[in-house]
Scaffold this motif. Structure first.
Motif, short mmCIF file in Angstrom:
data_model
loop_
_atom_site.label_atom_id
_atom_site.label_comp_id
_atom_site.label_asym_id
_atom_site.label_seq_id
_atom_site.Cartn_x
_atom_site.Cartn_y
_atom_site.Cartn_z
N GLU A 160 0.83 -1.21 0.00
CA GLU A 160 0.00 0.00 0.00
C GLU A 160 0.86 1.26 0.00
O GLU A 160 0.80 2.07 0.93
CB GLU A 160 -0.97 -0.03 1.18
CG GLU A 160 -1.89 -1.25 1.11
CD GLU A 160 -3.01 -1.22 2.14
OE1 GLU A 160 -3.33 -0.15 2.63
OE2 GLU A 160 -3.54 -2.31 2.42
N ARG A 170 0.28 10.75 -5.08
CA ARG A 170 0.00 9.41 -5.65
C ARG A 170 0.52 9.30 -7.07
O ARG A 170 1.17 8.33 -7.43
CB ARG A 170 -1.52 9.17 -5.66
CG ARG A 170 -2.02 8.50 -4.40
CD ARG A 170 -3.49 8.22 -4.51
NE ARG A 170 -3.74 7.07 -5.36
CZ ARG A 170 -4.89 6.84 -6.00
NH1 ARG A 170 -5.87 7.70 -5.91
NH2 ARG A 170 -5.04 5.76 -6.71
N THR A 190 -2.68 -2.84 -2.92
CA THR A 190 -3.36 -1.54 -2.89
C THR A 190 -4.87 -1.73 -2.72
O THR A 190 -5.41 -2.79 -3.02
CB THR A 190 -3.05 -0.74 -4.17
OG1 THR A 190 -3.71 0.52 -4.11
CG2 THR A 190 -3.48 -1.46 -5.43
N HIS A 191 -5.50 -0.66 -2.24
CA HIS A 191 -6.97 -0.65 -2.17
C HIS A 191 -7.54 0.15 -3.35
O HIS A 191 -8.74 0.19 -3.53
CB HIS A 191 -7.43 0.01 -0.86
CG HIS A 191 -7.31 -0.88 0.32
ND1 HIS A 191 -8.02 -2.04 0.43
CD2 HIS A 191 -6.57 -0.80 1.45
CE1 HIS A 191 -7.72 -2.64 1.58
NE2 HIS A 191 -6.83 -1.90 2.21
N TYR A 192 -6.63 0.83 -4.06
CA TYR A 192 -7.09 1.69 -5.15
C TYR A 192 -7.11 0.90 -6.46
O TYR A 192 -6.07 0.49 -6.97
CB TYR A 192 -6.18 2.91 -5.30
CG TYR A 192 -6.06 3.73 -4.03
CD1 TYR A 192 -7.17 4.42 -3.54
CD2 TYR A 192 -4.87 3.81 -3.35
CE1 TYR A 192 -7.07 5.18 -2.38
CE2 TYR A 192 -4.75 4.56 -2.19
CZ TYR A 192 -5.86 5.23 -1.70
OH TYR A 192 -5.75 5.96 -0.56
N ASP A 194 -7.89 1.97 -9.45
CA ASP A 194 -7.29 2.69 -10.58
C ASP A 194 -5.77 2.50 -10.58
O ASP A 194 -5.13 2.42 -11.63
CB ASP A 194 -7.65 4.18 -10.54
CG ASP A 194 -7.30 4.84 -9.21
OD1 ASP A 194 -7.13 4.13 -8.21
OD2 ASP A 194 -7.20 6.08 -9.19
N GLU A 195 -5.21 2.38 -9.38
CA GLU A 195 -3.76 2.21 -9.26
C GLU A 195 -3.33 0.87 -9.86
O GLU A 195 -2.38 0.81 -10.66
CB GLU A 195 -3.40 2.25 -7.77
CG GLU A 195 -1.93 2.38 -7.49
CD GLU A 195 -1.72 2.82 -6.05
OE1 GLU A 195 -1.97 4.00 -5.75
OE2 GLU A 195 -1.34 1.98 -5.23
N GLU A 230 -12.89 -2.24 -10.99
CA GLU A 230 -13.69 -2.07 -9.77
C GLU A 230 -14.94 -2.96 -9.80
O GLU A 230 -15.23 -3.67 -8.83
CB GLU A 230 -14.06 -0.59 -9.59
CG GLU A 230 -14.67 -0.33 -8.23
CD GLU A 230 -14.64 1.13 -7.85
OE1 GLU A 230 -13.70 1.84 -8.26
OE2 GLU A 230 -15.57 1.56 -7.15
#
Lengths: 241, 253
Positions: A160, A170, A190-192, A194-195, A230
Protein backbone atom coordinates in the motif's frame (compact mmCIF):
# COMPACT_ATOMS: atom_id res chain seq x y z
CA UNK A 1 12.92 -19.15 -13.15
CA UNK A 2 10.02 -17.26 -11.58
CA UNK A 3 10.53 -14.08 -9.59
CA UNK A 4 8.05 -15.44 -7.07
CA UNK A 5 6.41 -18.81 -6.68
CA UNK A 6 4.08 -20.02 -3.96
CA UNK A 7 2.82 -23.57 -3.54
CA UNK A 8 -0.20 -24.09 -1.31
CA UNK A 9 1.10 -21.30 0.91
CA UNK A 10 -0.95 -21.17 4.09
CA UNK A 11 -0.77 -19.14 7.29
CA UNK A 12 -3.02 -19.83 10.24
CA UNK A 13 -3.32 -17.84 13.47
CA UNK A 14 -5.08 -20.10 15.96
CA UNK A 15 -8.43 -20.75 14.28
CA UNK A 16 -8.16 -17.94 11.72
CA UNK A 17 -6.67 -18.72 8.31
CA UNK A 18 -4.98 -15.53 7.07
CA UNK A 19 -3.69 -17.05 3.83
CA UNK A 20 -5.28 -20.19 2.47
CA UNK A 21 -3.42 -22.43 -0.01
CA UNK A 22 -2.08 -19.61 -2.15
CA UNK A 23 -0.69 -20.74 -5.49
CA UNK A 24 0.77 -17.99 -7.64
CA UNK A 25 3.74 -17.49 -9.94
CA UNK A 26 5.11 -14.09 -10.84
CA UNK A 27 7.49 -13.71 -13.75
CA UNK A 28 10.77 -11.85 -13.46
CA UNK A 29 10.29 -8.14 -14.21
CA UNK A 30 6.51 -8.38 -13.87
CA UNK A 31 4.44 -5.93 -11.84
CA UNK A 32 1.91 -8.00 -9.99
CA UNK A 33 -0.88 -6.43 -7.94
CA UNK A 34 -2.54 -8.06 -4.95
CA UNK A 35 -6.01 -6.68 -4.35
CA UNK A 36 -8.37 -7.40 -1.53
CA UNK A 37 -10.45 -5.83 1.20
CA UNK A 38 -8.95 -5.33 4.68
CA UNK A 39 -7.99 -8.66 6.21
CA UNK A 40 -7.92 -10.46 2.86
CA UNK A 41 -4.40 -11.75 3.57
CA UNK A 42 -2.32 -9.49 1.31
CA UNK A 43 0.08 -8.25 3.98
CA UNK A 44 0.43 -11.70 5.54
CA UNK A 45 1.36 -13.11 2.13
CA UNK A 46 3.99 -10.39 1.73
CA UNK A 47 5.33 -11.07 5.24
CA UNK A 48 5.83 -14.74 4.38
CA UNK A 49 7.53 -13.89 1.09
CA UNK A 50 9.94 -11.48 2.83
CA UNK A 51 10.77 -13.95 5.64
CA UNK A 52 8.95 -11.81 8.21
CA UNK A 53 6.71 -14.69 9.20
CA UNK A 54 6.77 -18.43 8.72
CA UNK A 55 4.13 -20.26 6.71
CA UNK A 56 2.01 -22.78 8.60
CA UNK A 57 2.23 -25.02 5.54
CA UNK A 58 3.15 -24.80 1.89
CA UNK A 59 6.21 -23.25 0.31
CA UNK A 60 7.30 -19.99 -1.22
CA UNK A 61 10.28 -19.13 -3.38
CA UNK A 62 11.99 -15.90 -4.39
CA UNK A 63 14.11 -16.31 -7.54
CA UNK A 64 14.16 -20.02 -6.82
CA UNK A 65 15.31 -19.63 -3.20
CA UNK A 66 13.14 -21.15 -0.49
CA UNK A 67 11.92 -18.45 1.93
CA UNK A 68 11.93 -20.89 4.82
CA UNK A 69 15.18 -22.78 4.39
CA UNK A 70 17.24 -20.14 2.56
CA UNK A 71 16.02 -17.01 4.32
CA UNK A 72 19.46 -15.37 4.47
CA UNK A 73 19.73 -15.66 0.68
CA UNK A 74 16.17 -14.48 0.18
CA UNK A 75 16.79 -11.39 2.34
CA UNK A 76 19.52 -10.34 -0.08
CA UNK A 77 17.08 -10.57 -2.98
CA UNK A 78 14.10 -8.67 -1.61
CA UNK A 79 13.27 -5.10 -0.68
CA UNK A 80 10.15 -4.09 1.21
CA UNK A 81 8.32 -0.85 1.76
CA UNK A 82 5.84 -1.59 4.54
CA UNK A 83 2.37 -0.13 5.03
CA UNK A 84 3.65 2.09 7.83
CA UNK A 85 6.40 4.40 6.64
CA UNK A 86 9.26 2.67 8.44
CA UNK A 87 12.15 5.12 8.41
CA UNK A 88 14.56 6.27 11.13
CA UNK A 89 12.75 9.44 12.17
CA UNK A 90 15.67 11.22 13.83
CA UNK A 91 18.03 10.70 10.90
CA UNK A 92 18.10 12.89 7.81
CA UNK A 93 17.14 11.54 4.40
CA UNK A 94 20.82 11.12 3.47
CA UNK A 95 21.63 9.45 6.79
CA UNK A 96 18.77 6.99 6.33
CA UNK A 97 20.11 6.03 2.92
CA UNK A 98 23.68 5.75 4.22
CA UNK A 99 22.52 3.55 7.10
CA UNK A 100 20.90 1.10 4.69
CA UNK A 101 24.04 1.15 2.53
CA UNK A 102 25.96 0.11 5.67
CA UNK A 103 23.45 -2.67 6.37
CA UNK A 104 24.05 -4.04 2.87
CA UNK A 105 27.81 -3.83 3.43
CA UNK A 106 28.60 -1.19 0.81
CA UNK A 107 32.03 0.45 0.75
CA UNK A 108 32.41 4.15 1.50
CA UNK A 109 32.76 4.88 -2.19
CA UNK A 110 29.69 2.88 -3.17
CA UNK A 111 27.70 4.46 -0.34
CA UNK A 112 28.42 7.95 -1.69
CA UNK A 113 27.55 6.83 -5.22
CA UNK A 114 24.30 5.11 -4.22
CA UNK A 115 23.24 8.02 -1.97
CA UNK A 116 23.75 10.55 -4.77
CA UNK A 117 21.98 8.30 -7.26
CA UNK A 118 18.94 7.77 -5.03
CA UNK A 119 18.65 11.44 -4.10
CA UNK A 120 18.71 12.38 -7.77
CA UNK A 121 16.44 9.51 -8.92
CA UNK A 122 13.73 10.43 -6.42
CA UNK A 123 14.23 14.21 -6.72
CA UNK A 124 15.00 14.54 -3.03
CA UNK A 125 17.67 17.26 -3.31
CA UNK A 126 15.53 19.78 -1.39
CA UNK A 127 14.90 17.47 1.56
CA UNK A 128 18.11 15.44 1.68
CA UNK A 129 19.33 17.12 4.89
CA UNK A 130 15.92 17.16 6.53
CA UNK A 131 15.15 14.74 9.33
CA UNK A 132 12.77 11.99 8.21
CA UNK A 133 10.40 12.71 11.10
CA UNK A 134 9.72 16.20 9.76
CA UNK A 135 8.92 15.09 6.19
CA UNK A 136 5.39 15.11 4.74
CA UNK A 137 3.61 11.79 4.15
CA UNK A 138 4.50 11.79 0.46
CA UNK A 139 8.21 12.37 1.06
CA UNK A 140 8.28 9.72 3.78
CA UNK A 141 6.77 7.18 1.36
CA UNK A 142 9.33 8.14 -1.25
CA UNK A 143 12.11 7.66 1.29
CA UNK A 144 10.61 4.35 2.36
CA UNK A 145 10.66 3.09 -1.23
CA UNK A 146 14.18 4.47 -1.69
CA UNK A 147 15.36 2.45 1.31
CA UNK A 148 13.71 -0.67 -0.10
CA UNK A 149 15.75 -0.24 -3.29
CA UNK A 150 19.15 0.23 -1.67
CA UNK A 151 19.94 -3.47 -1.48
CA UNK A 152 19.46 -3.63 -5.27
CA UNK A 153 16.61 -6.12 -4.83
CA UNK A 154 15.48 -8.48 -7.53
CA UNK A 155 11.98 -8.46 -6.04
CA UNK A 156 10.38 -5.35 -4.53
CA UNK A 157 7.33 -5.49 -2.27
CA UNK A 158 5.27 -2.32 -2.05
CA UNK A 159 2.60 -2.71 0.61
CA UNK A 160 0.00 0.00 0.00
CA UNK A 161 2.59 2.59 -1.05
CA UNK A 162 0.07 5.35 -1.74
CA UNK A 163 -2.09 4.90 1.35
CA UNK A 164 -3.08 8.32 2.73
CA UNK A 165 -1.33 10.31 0.00
CA UNK A 166 -2.94 13.21 -1.85
CA UNK A 167 -3.64 12.89 -5.56
CA UNK A 168 -0.43 14.64 -6.65
CA UNK A 169 1.75 12.55 -4.36
CA UNK A 170 0.00 9.41 -5.65
CA UNK A 171 0.70 10.33 -9.25
CA UNK A 172 4.34 11.04 -8.34
CA UNK A 173 4.53 7.60 -6.74
CA UNK A 174 3.03 6.00 -9.85
CA UNK A 175 5.76 7.65 -11.90
CA UNK A 176 8.39 6.10 -9.64
CA UNK A 177 6.81 2.65 -9.82
CA UNK A 178 6.48 2.90 -13.61
CA UNK A 179 10.16 3.78 -13.86
CA UNK A 180 11.02 0.57 -12.00
CA UNK A 181 8.67 -1.59 -14.06
CA UNK A 182 10.41 -4.22 -16.14
CA UNK A 183 13.71 -3.79 -14.30
CA UNK A 184 12.72 -5.71 -11.18
CA UNK A 185 9.81 -7.87 -10.11
CA UNK A 186 7.30 -5.81 -8.14
CA UNK A 187 4.47 -6.94 -5.90
CA UNK A 188 2.06 -4.13 -5.19
CA UNK A 189 -0.78 -4.27 -2.71
CA UNK A 190 -3.36 -1.54 -2.89
CA UNK A 191 -6.97 -0.65 -2.17
CA UNK A 192 -7.09 1.69 -5.15
CA UNK A 193 -8.46 -0.06 -8.22
CA UNK A 194 -7.29 2.69 -10.58
CA UNK A 195 -3.76 2.21 -9.26
CA UNK A 196 -3.73 -1.51 -9.99
CA UNK A 197 -5.40 -0.94 -13.36
CA UNK A 198 -2.83 1.71 -14.27
CA UNK A 199 0.32 -0.08 -13.11
CA UNK A 200 -0.09 -3.84 -12.94
CA UNK A 201 0.64 -6.43 -15.61
CA UNK A 202 -1.44 -9.01 -13.77
CA UNK A 203 -3.73 -8.83 -10.79
CA UNK A 204 -4.70 -11.32 -8.09
CA UNK A 205 -7.88 -10.71 -6.13
CA UNK A 206 -7.86 -12.07 -2.59
CA UNK A 207 -10.71 -12.59 -0.14
CA UNK A 208 -10.65 -14.44 3.19
CA UNK A 209 -7.07 -15.53 2.57
CA UNK A 210 -7.88 -17.16 -0.77
CA UNK A 211 -6.88 -16.09 -4.27
CA UNK A 212 -10.32 -15.75 -5.86
CA UNK A 213 -9.14 -14.74 -9.32
CA UNK A 214 -5.89 -14.06 -11.12
CA UNK A 215 -5.09 -12.62 -14.51
CA UNK A 216 -4.76 -9.53 -16.66
CA UNK A 217 -7.47 -6.88 -16.51
CA UNK A 218 -9.08 -8.31 -19.65
CA UNK A 219 -9.06 -11.81 -18.19
CA UNK A 220 -10.65 -10.60 -14.95
CA UNK A 221 -13.29 -8.69 -16.89
CA UNK A 222 -14.20 -11.71 -18.94
CA UNK A 223 -14.18 -13.93 -15.84
CA UNK A 224 -16.54 -11.62 -13.96
CA UNK A 225 -18.57 -10.49 -16.93
CA UNK A 226 -18.14 -6.89 -15.78
CA UNK A 227 -16.46 -3.86 -17.30
CA UNK A 228 -13.54 -2.27 -15.44
CA UNK A 229 -11.50 -3.51 -12.52
CA UNK A 230 -13.69 -2.07 -9.77
CA UNK A 231 -16.84 -3.77 -11.05
CA UNK A 232 -14.94 -7.01 -11.65
CA UNK A 233 -13.49 -6.85 -8.14
CA UNK A 234 -16.92 -6.31 -6.56
CA UNK A 235 -18.40 -9.16 -8.58
CA UNK A 236 -15.57 -11.56 -7.70
CA UNK A 237 -15.25 -10.66 -4.00
CA UNK A 238 -18.87 -9.87 -3.21
CA UNK A 239 -20.46 -12.31 -5.64
CA UNK A 240 -22.35 -9.43 -7.27
CA UNK A 241 -24.01 -8.24 -4.05
CA UNK B 1 29.56 -3.09 8.72
CA UNK B 2 25.93 -3.83 9.67
CA UNK B 3 26.78 -3.37 13.35
CA UNK B 4 28.48 -0.04 12.64
CA UNK B 5 25.56 1.21 10.53
CA UNK B 6 23.04 0.39 13.25
CA UNK B 7 25.31 1.75 16.03
CA UNK B 8 25.66 5.09 14.25
CA UNK B 9 21.91 5.30 13.93
CA UNK B 10 21.33 4.57 17.64
CA UNK B 11 24.06 7.06 18.64
CA UNK B 12 22.43 9.80 16.56
CA UNK B 13 18.93 8.90 17.78
CA UNK B 14 20.02 9.33 21.40
CA UNK B 15 22.13 12.48 21.04
CA UNK B 16 19.42 14.18 18.97
CA UNK B 17 16.85 13.68 21.70
CA UNK B 18 16.97 16.80 23.93
CA UNK B 19 15.67 14.74 26.85
CA UNK B 20 18.87 12.69 26.84
CA UNK B 21 20.87 15.82 27.75
CA UNK B 22 18.44 16.72 30.52
CA UNK B 23 18.39 13.26 32.05
CA UNK B 24 21.78 11.79 31.17
CA UNK B 25 23.84 14.89 31.92
CA UNK B 26 21.75 17.69 33.41
CA UNK B 27 20.03 15.77 36.18
CA UNK B 28 23.08 13.93 37.58
CA UNK B 29 25.16 17.12 37.48
CA UNK B 30 22.44 19.13 39.18
CA UNK B 31 22.24 16.45 41.88
CA UNK B 32 26.01 16.66 42.25
CA UNK B 33 25.87 20.40 42.89
CA UNK B 34 22.73 20.28 45.05
CA UNK B 35 24.11 17.51 47.26
CA UNK B 36 27.38 19.40 47.63
CA UNK B 37 25.41 22.43 48.82
CA UNK B 38 23.47 20.21 51.25
CA UNK B 39 26.77 18.82 52.50
CA UNK B 40 27.83 22.38 53.37
CA UNK B 41 24.80 22.64 55.66
CA UNK B 42 25.56 19.43 57.53
CA UNK B 43 27.43 20.12 60.78
CA UNK B 44 30.89 18.53 60.76
CA UNK B 45 30.36 16.93 64.17
CA UNK B 46 27.76 14.54 62.71
CA UNK B 47 30.63 12.83 60.88
CA UNK B 48 28.41 12.40 57.82
CA UNK B 49 30.50 12.42 54.65
CA UNK B 50 28.10 10.83 52.18
CA UNK B 51 27.46 14.09 50.33
CA UNK B 52 31.11 15.18 50.38
CA UNK B 53 32.41 15.34 46.84
CA UNK B 54 34.96 12.54 47.33
CA UNK B 55 32.12 10.19 48.37
CA UNK B 56 29.54 11.69 46.06
CA UNK B 57 31.41 11.69 42.73
CA UNK B 58 31.47 7.90 42.26
CA UNK B 59 27.90 7.45 43.51
CA UNK B 60 26.57 10.11 41.13
CA UNK B 61 28.47 8.48 38.26
CA UNK B 62 26.57 5.22 38.97
CA UNK B 63 23.31 7.17 39.36
CA UNK B 64 23.88 8.79 35.93
CA UNK B 65 24.30 5.39 34.30
CA UNK B 66 20.76 4.47 35.27
CA UNK B 67 19.54 7.12 32.82
CA UNK B 68 21.61 5.57 30.04
CA UNK B 69 19.65 2.41 30.84
CA UNK B 70 16.41 4.39 30.49
CA UNK B 71 17.38 5.69 27.04
CA UNK B 72 18.47 2.29 25.73
CA UNK B 73 15.18 0.92 27.01
CA UNK B 74 13.15 3.69 25.35
CA UNK B 75 14.99 3.34 22.03
CA UNK B 76 14.56 -0.44 21.93
CA UNK B 77 10.88 -0.26 22.98
CA UNK B 78 10.15 2.47 20.40
CA UNK B 79 11.85 0.47 17.65
CA UNK B 80 9.75 -2.56 18.50
CA UNK B 81 6.54 -0.54 18.53
CA UNK B 82 6.97 0.85 15.00
CA UNK B 83 7.51 -0.95 11.73
CA UNK B 84 11.15 0.08 11.49
CA UNK B 85 12.61 -2.92 13.29
CA UNK B 86 10.36 -5.29 11.32
CA UNK B 87 11.61 -3.71 8.13
CA UNK B 88 15.19 -4.31 9.24
CA UNK B 89 14.34 -7.96 9.93
CA UNK B 90 13.80 -8.29 6.17
CA UNK B 91 17.37 -7.14 5.51
CA UNK B 92 20.57 -9.14 6.12
CA UNK B 93 20.66 -7.78 9.74
CA UNK B 94 21.12 -10.57 12.33
CA UNK B 95 20.22 -10.52 16.01
CA UNK B 96 23.88 -9.94 16.96
CA UNK B 97 23.97 -6.82 14.77
CA UNK B 98 21.01 -5.36 16.65
CA UNK B 99 22.43 -6.20 20.08
CA UNK B 100 25.86 -4.70 19.35
CA UNK B 101 24.13 -1.80 17.61
CA UNK B 102 22.24 -0.90 20.77
CA UNK B 103 25.11 -1.60 23.18
CA UNK B 104 28.13 0.05 21.55
CA UNK B 105 26.82 3.65 21.20
CA UNK B 106 25.23 3.46 24.65
CA UNK B 107 28.58 2.35 26.07
CA UNK B 108 30.34 5.30 24.43
CA UNK B 109 27.72 7.68 25.82
CA UNK B 110 27.99 6.08 29.26
CA UNK B 111 31.78 6.49 29.23
CA UNK B 112 31.43 10.11 28.10
CA UNK B 113 28.84 10.79 30.79
CA UNK B 114 31.14 9.32 33.47
CA UNK B 115 34.08 11.42 32.29
CA UNK B 116 31.95 14.60 32.37
CA UNK B 117 30.58 13.72 35.83
CA UNK B 118 34.11 13.24 37.17
CA UNK B 119 35.37 16.41 35.47
CA UNK B 120 32.59 18.43 37.11
CA UNK B 121 33.31 16.66 40.42
CA UNK B 122 36.94 17.73 40.12
CA UNK B 123 35.82 21.31 39.53
CA UNK B 124 33.47 21.16 42.54
CA UNK B 125 36.30 19.77 44.68
CA UNK B 126 38.35 22.90 43.94
CA UNK B 127 35.60 25.03 45.51
CA UNK B 128 34.92 22.74 48.45
CA UNK B 129 38.63 22.27 49.14
CA UNK B 130 38.20 18.50 49.34
CA UNK B 131 40.96 16.71 47.52
CA UNK B 132 39.97 14.36 44.67
CA UNK B 133 42.63 12.11 43.14
CA UNK B 134 42.68 12.46 39.36
CA UNK B 135 44.19 8.98 39.14
CA UNK B 136 41.44 7.68 41.41
CA UNK B 137 38.75 9.19 39.19
CA UNK B 138 40.35 7.68 36.09
CA UNK B 139 40.48 4.28 37.81
CA UNK B 140 36.85 4.67 38.90
CA UNK B 141 35.79 5.46 35.33
CA UNK B 142 37.48 2.30 34.04
CA UNK B 143 36.20 0.22 36.97
CA UNK B 144 32.67 1.24 36.07
CA UNK B 145 32.86 -0.43 32.62
CA UNK B 146 31.10 -3.61 33.85
CA UNK B 147 28.44 -1.45 35.53
CA UNK B 148 27.93 0.44 32.27
CA UNK B 149 27.43 -2.85 30.42
CA UNK B 150 25.10 -4.05 33.16
CA UNK B 151 22.80 -1.00 32.95
CA UNK B 152 22.82 -1.05 29.13
CA UNK B 153 21.84 -4.74 29.18
CA UNK B 154 19.11 -4.00 31.71
CA UNK B 155 17.82 -1.26 29.38
CA UNK B 156 17.86 -3.58 26.38
CA UNK B 157 16.18 -6.32 28.40
CA UNK B 158 13.38 -4.00 29.58
CA UNK B 159 12.96 -2.41 26.13
CA UNK B 160 12.71 -5.85 24.53
CA UNK B 161 10.30 -7.32 27.05
CA UNK B 162 7.98 -4.39 27.65
CA UNK B 163 6.06 -1.87 25.57
CA UNK B 164 7.05 1.77 25.09
CA UNK B 165 4.55 2.72 27.81
CA UNK B 166 5.43 0.03 30.36
CA UNK B 167 9.22 -0.02 29.92
CA UNK B 168 9.98 3.52 31.21
CA UNK B 169 7.89 2.78 34.31
CA UNK B 170 9.94 -0.31 34.99
CA UNK B 171 13.15 1.65 34.45
CA UNK B 172 11.98 4.28 36.95
CA UNK B 173 11.57 1.51 39.51
CA UNK B 174 15.12 0.28 38.76
CA UNK B 175 16.47 3.85 39.00
CA UNK B 176 14.83 4.35 42.40
CA UNK B 177 15.89 0.91 43.64
CA UNK B 178 19.46 1.27 42.45
CA UNK B 179 19.97 4.67 44.06
CA UNK B 180 18.20 3.63 47.27
CA UNK B 181 19.61 0.15 47.74
CA UNK B 182 22.92 1.04 46.14
CA UNK B 183 23.59 3.64 48.82
CA UNK B 184 23.87 6.60 46.46
CA UNK B 185 22.09 8.98 48.84
CA UNK B 186 23.11 7.39 52.15
CA UNK B 187 25.65 4.98 53.54
CA UNK B 188 24.09 1.58 52.96
CA UNK B 189 26.56 -0.05 55.38
CA UNK B 190 25.01 1.89 58.24
CA UNK B 191 21.54 0.47 57.62
CA UNK B 192 22.27 -3.12 58.65
CA UNK B 193 19.69 -5.90 58.96
CA UNK B 194 17.54 -7.06 56.09
CA UNK B 195 18.00 -3.85 54.11
CA UNK B 196 21.76 -4.28 53.97
CA UNK B 197 21.34 -7.95 53.06
CA UNK B 198 19.07 -6.97 50.15
CA UNK B 199 21.51 -4.24 49.10
CA UNK B 200 24.38 -6.71 49.03
CA UNK B 201 22.33 -9.27 47.14
CA UNK B 202 21.75 -6.78 44.33
CA UNK B 203 24.44 -5.36 42.03
CA UNK B 204 23.90 -1.62 42.62
CA UNK B 205 25.52 -1.55 46.09
CA UNK B 206 28.65 -3.14 44.65
CA UNK B 207 28.76 -0.71 41.71
CA UNK B 208 28.64 2.27 44.07
CA UNK B 209 31.30 0.64 46.27
CA UNK B 210 33.57 0.07 43.26
CA UNK B 211 33.24 3.72 42.19
CA UNK B 212 33.81 5.08 45.72
CA UNK B 213 36.75 2.81 46.54
CA UNK B 214 38.45 3.37 43.17
CA UNK B 215 38.06 7.16 43.28
CA UNK B 216 39.57 7.18 46.78
CA UNK B 217 42.32 4.78 45.66
CA UNK B 218 41.32 2.41 48.45
CA UNK B 219 41.82 -1.18 47.43
CA UNK B 220 40.59 -3.11 50.45
CA UNK B 221 37.55 -5.06 49.27
CA UNK B 222 37.70 -3.42 45.83
CA UNK B 223 38.46 -6.67 44.00
CA UNK B 224 35.47 -8.46 45.54
CA UNK B 225 33.01 -5.70 44.68
CA UNK B 226 34.44 -5.32 41.18
CA UNK B 227 34.17 -9.05 40.54
CA UNK B 228 30.56 -9.04 41.67
CA UNK B 229 29.75 -6.24 39.17
CA UNK B 230 31.48 -8.26 36.42
CA UNK B 231 29.34 -11.32 37.23
CA UNK B 232 26.12 -9.25 37.27
CA UNK B 233 27.08 -7.56 33.99
CA UNK B 234 27.70 -10.96 32.40
CA UNK B 235 24.39 -12.30 33.75
CA UNK B 236 22.32 -9.35 32.49
CA UNK B 237 24.10 -9.34 29.13
CA UNK B 238 23.41 -13.05 28.67
CA UNK B 239 19.76 -12.51 29.63
CA UNK B 240 19.39 -9.53 27.26
CA UNK B 241 20.95 -11.41 24.33
CA UNK B 242 18.79 -14.47 24.99
CA UNK B 243 15.55 -12.51 25.35
CA UNK B 244 16.26 -10.35 22.28
CA UNK B 245 16.93 -13.43 20.16
CA UNK B 246 13.80 -15.20 21.42
CA UNK B 247 11.66 -12.10 20.80
CA UNK B 248 13.11 -11.62 17.33
CA UNK B 249 12.33 -15.24 16.50
CA UNK B 250 8.81 -14.81 17.88
CA UNK B 251 8.30 -11.63 15.83
CA UNK B 252 8.93 -13.49 12.59
CA UNK B 253 6.88 -16.57 13.44
Amino acid sequence: MFGIETRFLTKKYKDKTAVDQMNITVNEGELFALLGVNGAGKTTAIRMLTCLCRPTSGECYIMGKNCLTESNEVKKLVGISTQETAVAENLTVCENIRMFCGIYGYSQEKTVRVTDKMISLFNMEDVKDQRAGTLSGGWKRKLSITLALIGEPKVLFLDEPTLGLDVLARREMWKIVRALKGKITIILTTHYMDEAQELADRIAIMANGKVMALGTLCELESLSGEKGLENSFIRIVGGGK
Amino acid sequence: MRKKAFSVRIFKEIIRDPLSYIFCLGFPLIMLVVMTLINDSIPQETGMTIFRIDDLAGAIAVFGLTFIMLFVCLTAAKDRLGAFLVRLYATPMRSGDFIVGYTLPAFLLAALQTVITFAVSEAVSLFTKVELHLGGLALAAVSLFPTMIMFISLGLLSGTLFSEKAAPGLCSVIISLSSFLGGVWFDADRTGGVLLKISKALPFYHSVKVARLASALEFEGFGKHFLITVVWAAAFTTAAVFVFKVKMRADIK
